[in-house]
Design a protein around this motif. Sequence first.
Motif, short mmCIF file in Angstrom:
data_model
loop_
_atom_site.label_atom_id
_atom_site.label_comp_id
_atom_site.label_asym_id
_atom_site.label_seq_id
_atom_site.Cartn_x
_atom_site.Cartn_y
_atom_site.Cartn_z
N PHE A 26 0.83 -1.21 0.00
CA PHE A 26 0.00 0.00 0.00
C PHE A 26 0.87 1.27 0.00
CE2 PHE A 26 -2.90 -3.17 1.67
CZ PHE A 26 -4.11 -2.83 1.07
N GLU A 27 0.32 2.33 -0.58
CA GLU A 27 0.98 3.63 -0.60
C GLU A 27 0.80 4.35 0.74
OE1 GLU A 27 2.61 4.86 -3.17
OE2 GLU A 27 1.87 3.82 -4.96
N LEU A 28 1.58 5.39 0.94
CA LEU A 28 1.33 6.32 2.04
C LEU A 28 0.07 7.13 1.76
CD1 LEU A 28 4.82 7.94 2.82
CD2 LEU A 28 3.71 6.07 4.05
N THR A 29 -0.61 7.53 2.82
CA THR A 29 -1.69 8.50 2.69
C THR A 29 -1.09 9.90 2.60
OG1 THR A 29 -1.86 8.83 5.08
CG2 THR A 29 -3.22 7.05 4.12
N ALA A 30 -1.95 10.91 2.35
CA ALA A 30 -1.48 12.30 2.36
C ALA A 30 -0.90 12.64 3.73
CB ALA A 30 -2.63 13.24 2.00
N LEU A 31 -1.55 12.15 4.80
CA LEU A 31 -1.02 12.38 6.14
C LEU A 31 0.33 11.68 6.32
CD1 LEU A 31 -1.18 13.44 9.03
CD2 LEU A 31 -2.59 11.43 9.62
N GLY A 32 0.45 10.48 5.78
CA GLY A 32 1.71 9.75 5.87
C GLY A 32 2.86 10.49 5.20
N ILE A 33 2.57 11.13 4.08
CA ILE A 33 3.60 11.93 3.40
C ILE A 33 3.98 13.13 4.25
CG2 ILE A 33 4.00 13.43 1.41
CD1 ILE A 33 2.35 11.41 -0.25
N GLU A 34 2.98 13.76 4.88
CA GLU A 34 3.26 14.90 5.77
C GLU A 34 4.08 14.45 6.97
OE1 GLU A 34 0.86 18.63 7.88
OE2 GLU A 34 -0.26 16.92 7.06
N GLN A 35 3.75 13.29 7.53
CA GLN A 35 4.52 12.76 8.66
C GLN A 35 5.97 12.50 8.25
OE1 GLN A 35 2.09 9.31 9.33
NE2 GLN A 35 0.92 10.25 10.99
N ALA A 36 6.16 11.91 7.08
CA ALA A 36 7.51 11.62 6.61
C ALA A 36 8.30 12.91 6.38
CB ALA A 36 7.46 10.80 5.33
N THR A 37 7.63 13.93 5.90
CA THR A 37 8.28 15.22 5.68
C THR A 37 8.74 15.83 7.00
OG1 THR A 37 6.93 15.58 3.70
CG2 THR A 37 7.98 17.51 4.67
N CYS A 38 7.90 15.74 8.03
CA CYS A 38 8.28 16.24 9.36
C CYS A 38 9.44 15.43 9.94
CB CYS A 38 7.08 16.18 10.30
SG CYS A 38 5.76 17.35 9.90
N ALA A 39 9.38 14.11 9.78
CA ALA A 39 10.48 13.25 10.27
C ALA A 39 11.77 13.58 9.55
CB ALA A 39 10.12 11.78 10.07
N ALA A 40 11.69 13.83 8.25
CA ALA A 40 12.87 14.14 7.46
C ALA A 40 13.54 15.42 7.95
CB ALA A 40 12.49 14.27 5.99
N GLN A 41 12.75 16.43 8.26
CA GLN A 41 13.31 17.69 8.73
C GLN A 41 13.99 17.51 10.09
OE1 GLN A 41 13.34 20.50 6.73
NE2 GLN A 41 14.86 21.12 8.27
N PHE A 42 13.33 16.74 10.97
CA PHE A 42 13.92 16.46 12.28
C PHE A 42 15.25 15.72 12.14
CE2 PHE A 42 14.53 13.32 15.67
CZ PHE A 42 14.69 14.16 16.75
#
Length: 204
Positions: A26-42
């Motif tokens: 399964f793909e990431l949801t839109a929220l999942g992409i946002e979560q990954a973006t926040c994790a990436a910045q951290f």
Amino acid sequence: MLELLVVRHGQSVADIENRFEGRADFELTALGIEQATCAAQFIKNYYQPHFIISSPLKRARKTAEIIAAACEVEVVFEEEIMEWNNGLLAGLPREEGNRKFPMPPGGRRPYDTFADTESYIQFRARAETFLSKLADQYSETDKRICMVSHGEFINMLFRSFLRLPINMDISIASGDTGIHLWKMAGDQREIIFANYQEHLRDIL
């Protein structure tokens, strides 16, 4: 000393549809992409890795690619760190899966492969193999490797990391983009923190 930054993928479509996931891709949801973006910045700000090792399944792959873009590092895809192979359960709604493939009487044995699943013994061997290779190659170096994987695999790797018996009912929580930091140097192993999710506080 090797630092292993262990990251679970973001929210996937299977999460919101309440399906057995495992090897279902399964793909990431839109929220999942946002979560990954926040994790990436951290991760970029505080735990910049030398490179990333990721499961090739779409939800982990996308999470890893987002982190890699932010940190400007390479991603290596490794099938050994894919999620538990849940056989015929993969992709089924949980209610349907539980009805079609109920737990064997007395619970799953370590050698069970019912519903064409990977046995816990096979799963543990896969985690041990990955960890042993990583330790042989990097534990005497000063590197930080980011590993993007899945909840069940992270749990099995955690048990391998702490040399826990296969039949112990001990687990480690891994929420969406939950981040763990482990350190290895020879036979010395340390857990620095587990399931960090403060990077999500503004979107939860």
